[in-house]
Design a protein around this motif. Structure first.
Motif, PDB file in Angstrom:
ATOM      1  N   ASN A  14      51.268-103.538   1.411  1.00 48.05           N
ATOM      2  CA  ASN A  14      52.710-103.800   1.465  1.00 48.05           C
ATOM      3  C   ASN A  14      53.377-102.900   0.432  1.00 48.05           C
ATOM      4  N   ASN A  16      56.473-101.909  -0.181  1.00 45.11           N
ATOM      5  CA  ASN A  16      57.672-102.371  -0.902  1.00 45.11           C
ATOM      6  C   ASN A  16      57.322-103.394  -1.976  1.00 45.11           C
ATOM      7  N   ASP A 128      54.366 -96.644   6.546  1.00 41.20           N
ATOM      8  CA  ASP A 128      54.352 -96.681   5.078  1.00 41.20           C
ATOM      9  C   ASP A 128      54.958 -95.411   4.488  1.00 41.20           C
ATOM     10  N   GLN A 131      58.673 -95.717   4.639  1.00 44.59           N
ATOM     11  CA  GLN A 131      59.177 -96.612   3.607  1.00 44.59           C
ATOM     12  C   GLN A 131      59.177 -95.943   2.235  1.00 44.59           C
ATOM     13  N   ARG A 135      62.350 -95.178  -0.131  1.00 47.22           N
ATOM     14  CA  ARG A 135      62.431 -95.660  -1.515  1.00 47.22           C
ATOM     15  C   ARG A 135      62.621 -94.504  -2.494  1.00 47.22           C
ATOM     16  N   VAL A 173      68.855 -98.023   2.930  1.00 49.29           N
ATOM     17  CA  VAL A 173      67.394 -98.172   2.842  1.00 49.29           C
ATOM     18  C   VAL A 173      66.915 -99.297   3.762  1.00 49.29           C
ATOM     19  N   ASN A 174      67.633-100.433   3.755  1.00 43.70           N
ATOM     20  CA  ASN A 174      67.244-101.551   4.614  1.00 43.70           C
ATOM     21  C   ASN A 174      67.296-101.166   6.091  1.00 43.70           C
ATOM     22  N   TYR A 177      64.324 -99.023   6.895  1.00 38.66           N
ATOM     23  CA  TYR A 177      63.118 -99.851   6.981  1.00 38.66           C
ATOM     24  C   TYR A 177      63.060-100.591   8.307  1.00 38.66           C
ATOM     25  N   ASN A 178      64.174-101.210   8.702  1.00 40.14           N
ATOM     26  CA  ASN A 178      64.206-101.952   9.967  1.00 40.14           C
ATOM     27  C   ASN A 178      63.947-101.041  11.160  1.00 40.14           C
ATOM     28  N   ALA A 180      62.167 -98.293  11.096  1.00 39.75           N
ATOM     29  CA  ALA A 180      60.756 -97.914  11.063  1.00 39.75           C
ATOM     30  C   ALA A 180      59.883 -99.020  11.634  1.00 39.75           C
TER      31      ALA A 180
END
Length: 224
Positions: A14, A16, A128, A131, A135, A173-174, A177-178, A180
């Protein structure tokens, strides 16, 4: 087993959560990215071999299934011609092939599972990486905004909009992520149960040769 030995670790990671606990997120992002690139190289290098094993196992299994169907056909024709002794021999040979088929099915299932694992690992690594990159961008922008705030503070000014800017960055960023996660879900394919269904049907043929012979004779009588 190569990269497959790391399947559980790769799938359970994980990014994040780990970065949130990191004392030096920037360094950890670089370390993780190097590890992911290494894992991806290994996945790509070993995928061809794993897929070849799967294709080879399927080919041998298909050949065995074809032999079973052929022997069953020969037995039916022998019964129709009244040669029960020959029909029984064909059915006995078929029973041996059915046992062989069960072993080949186990080998194919294992090879197919390995191929699916390689695909899932590649999708997870890509996710990954996405993400991490998101980040990294967020971290750099946050550092830049912080420096700008410090410069204004040193001049006695303020950056009133900094909160809204950082909020917008976090939202970006959110969203990345969603997107991806959604892409990974779209790439996931449901397991094809066709081979399992065929195997189940052919396992039902795993009867005693004498019983099969009697069943064939009954079918021929019913046709008359």
């Amino acid at each position: 087993m190569g990269i497959l030995s790391r399947f559980k670790d790769i799938m359970a990671s994980n990014i994040n959560a780990l970065l949130d606990k990191a004392e030096d997120p920037e360094k950890m992002i670089d370390d993780y990215m190097r590890q992911l690139n290494s894992d991806m190289s290994k996945v790509k290098a070993e995928t061809a071999s794993v897929l070849a094993d799967e294709q080879r196992a399927k080919r041998v299994l298909d050949e065995c299934r074809a032999e079973i169907r052929k022997l069953l056909n020969y037995a039916e024709k022998a019964v129709e011609s009244g040669d029960e002794e020959k029909a029984l021999k064909f059915l006995e040979r078929k029973a041996i092939q059915v046992e062989k088929q069960n072993q080949l099915q186990v080998a194919y299932d294992a090879a197919s599972a390995n191929a699916l694992s390689m695909k899932r690992m590649q999708e997870k690594i890509v996710l990954d990486m996405g993400q991490l990159e998101a980040r990294r961008v967020h971290l750099k922008e946050k550092i830049a905004a912080t420096k700008a705030q410090q410069q204004l503070n040193s001049r006695g000014g303020s950056l009133g909009a900094s909160g809204s800017v950082l909020d917008a960055m976090e939202e970006k960023v959110n969203q990345a992520y969603n997107e991806a996660v959604a892409l990974a879900e779209l790439r996931a394919e449901p397991k094809d149960d066709l081979d399992d269904l065929i195997a189940q049907l052919e396992k039902s043929m795993n009867a005693n040769p004498e019983d099969e012979l009697d069943a064939m004779k009954d079918q021929i009588k019913n046709k008359e």
